[in-house]
Design a protein around this motif. Sequence first.
Motif, short mmCIF file in Angstrom:
data_model
loop_
_atom_site.label_atom_id
_atom_site.label_comp_id
_atom_site.label_asym_id
_atom_site.label_seq_id
_atom_site.Cartn_x
_atom_site.Cartn_y
_atom_site.Cartn_z
N ASN A 122 12.19 4.69 -4.08
CA ASN A 122 13.40 4.02 -3.63
C ASN A 122 13.12 3.36 -2.29
OD1 ASN A 122 14.15 5.92 -1.38
ND2 ASN A 122 14.29 7.36 -3.10
N MET A 123 14.01 2.45 -1.90
CA MET A 123 13.76 1.64 -0.71
C MET A 123 13.72 2.48 0.57
SD MET A 123 13.24 -1.39 -1.79
CE MET A 123 13.52 -2.56 -0.44
N ARG A 124 14.54 3.51 0.64
CA ARG A 124 14.57 4.33 1.84
C ARG A 124 13.22 5.05 2.03
NH1 ARG A 124 18.31 7.08 0.40
NH2 ARG A 124 20.04 5.99 1.39
N ASP A 125 12.75 5.69 0.97
CA ASP A 125 11.48 6.40 1.06
C ASP A 125 10.31 5.44 1.26
OD1 ASP A 125 12.85 8.73 0.74
OD2 ASP A 125 12.27 9.04 -1.36
N LEU A 126 10.40 4.28 0.63
CA LEU A 126 9.35 3.29 0.77
C LEU A 126 9.26 2.79 2.22
CD1 LEU A 126 7.18 1.42 -0.29
CD2 LEU A 126 8.96 -0.12 -1.10
N ARG A 140 0.84 -1.21 0.00
CA ARG A 140 0.00 0.00 0.00
C ARG A 140 0.87 1.25 0.00
NH1 ARG A 140 -3.35 -3.22 3.49
NH2 ARG A 140 -2.34 -2.36 5.35
N ALA A 141 1.98 1.22 0.73
CA ALA A 141 2.92 2.35 0.73
C ALA A 141 3.53 2.53 -0.65
CB ALA A 141 4.01 2.12 1.77
N ALA A 142 3.86 1.42 -1.29
CA ALA A 142 4.41 1.48 -2.64
C ALA A 142 3.40 2.10 -3.60
CB ALA A 142 4.83 0.10 -3.12
N TRP A 143 2.13 1.71 -3.47
CA TRP A 143 1.09 2.30 -4.31
C TRP A 143 1.05 3.81 -4.17
CZ3 TRP A 143 -4.25 -0.59 -4.43
CH2 TRP A 143 -4.08 -1.86 -5.00
N ARG A 144 1.10 4.28 -2.92
CA ARG A 144 1.02 5.73 -2.69
C ARG A 144 2.19 6.46 -3.33
NH1 ARG A 144 -0.66 3.74 2.42
NH2 ARG A 144 1.39 4.12 3.38
N LEU A 145 3.37 5.89 -3.21
CA LEU A 145 4.55 6.55 -3.78
C LEU A 145 4.53 6.50 -5.31
CD1 LEU A 145 7.46 5.43 -1.41
CD2 LEU A 145 6.30 7.63 -1.51
N ALA A 151 10.18 4.44 4.89
CA ALA A 151 9.65 5.53 5.70
C ALA A 151 8.14 5.67 5.51
CB ALA A 151 10.34 6.84 5.32
N GLU A 152 7.67 5.52 4.28
CA GLU A 152 6.23 5.63 3.99
C GLU A 152 5.45 4.51 4.67
OE1 GLU A 152 2.74 7.18 2.29
OE2 GLU A 152 4.75 8.04 2.29
N ALA A 153 6.08 3.32 4.74
CA ALA A 153 5.41 2.17 5.35
C ALA A 153 5.59 2.15 6.87
CB ALA A 153 5.95 0.88 4.76
N ASN A 180 14.74 0.92 6.83
CA ASN A 180 15.09 0.43 5.50
C ASN A 180 15.41 -1.05 5.53
OD1 ASN A 180 15.72 0.35 2.82
ND2 ASN A 180 17.61 1.54 2.96
N GLY A 181 16.20 -1.47 6.53
CA GLY A 181 16.58 -2.87 6.62
C GLY A 181 15.43 -3.81 6.90
N ALA A 182 14.39 -3.29 7.53
CA ALA A 182 13.26 -4.15 7.90
C ALA A 182 12.52 -4.68 6.68
CB ALA A 182 12.30 -3.38 8.80
N LEU A 183 12.57 -3.96 5.56
CA LEU A 183 11.86 -4.41 4.36
C LEU A 183 12.38 -5.74 3.86
CD1 LEU A 183 11.39 -1.15 2.24
CD2 LEU A 183 9.91 -2.12 3.99
#
Length: 208
Positions: A31-35, A16-21, A37-39, A43-46
């Motif tokens: 990018n993974m960092r912003d994704l 859902r965070a990816a959709w918003r971005l 943060a949005e979620a 970063n490492g948790a993804l």
Amino acid sequence: MPKLVDHAERRRAIIRAAWRLIAARGIDGINMRDLAAEAGYTNGALSHYFSGKDEILRTAFEHVLEETNQRIEQSASGLRGLSALRKVAYEIMPLTEEARLEARIAISLWQRALTDRAMEGVNNAAVAQWRRRLGQHLSEAIEDGQLAEHDVAVRADLLMTALIGLQVTAVLDRAATSRKSQIALLDTVLAQNKIPGSGENTTRGVHT
């Protein structure tokens, strides 16, 4: 006692965070960092839920198609012929704000599908499924006397092309793709082989 983690829900939250971005920035702006943060994660948790950005984008694309398919099943259940065909078409067409958002996401992800064979396969399988279902309901409409005999495969291709085209124009030219204008276009395509007095309820512009 350790807190139980709903792995599937975490994945859905990331998607859902990816959709918003993607909707806000397009595919090149994610990018993974912003994704993360949005979620709401580090970063490492993804990495606990996805192998990387490519898997996230493919899963986001799959979810767009799954959402459409779920709506189709709910909307067209128990129907056949033109009534069923219209319900299928309406769920693919960007008639609502939610569907417009999904179209915006899908268009961005088509860019990645050009070079990602897995994503290309997901897209082509979904389109082929929709085309087969349109063909099935067109055949039913002929059997039920709603449409005159015609080349079902060609008409299904025409409808599928029109529906995909509406997804693009709804994102790029919102003013020209109101709900009323989209339904009028579908009515025009279907009218080419419609048998007068077939009994289908098609009050223009107010279909449900």
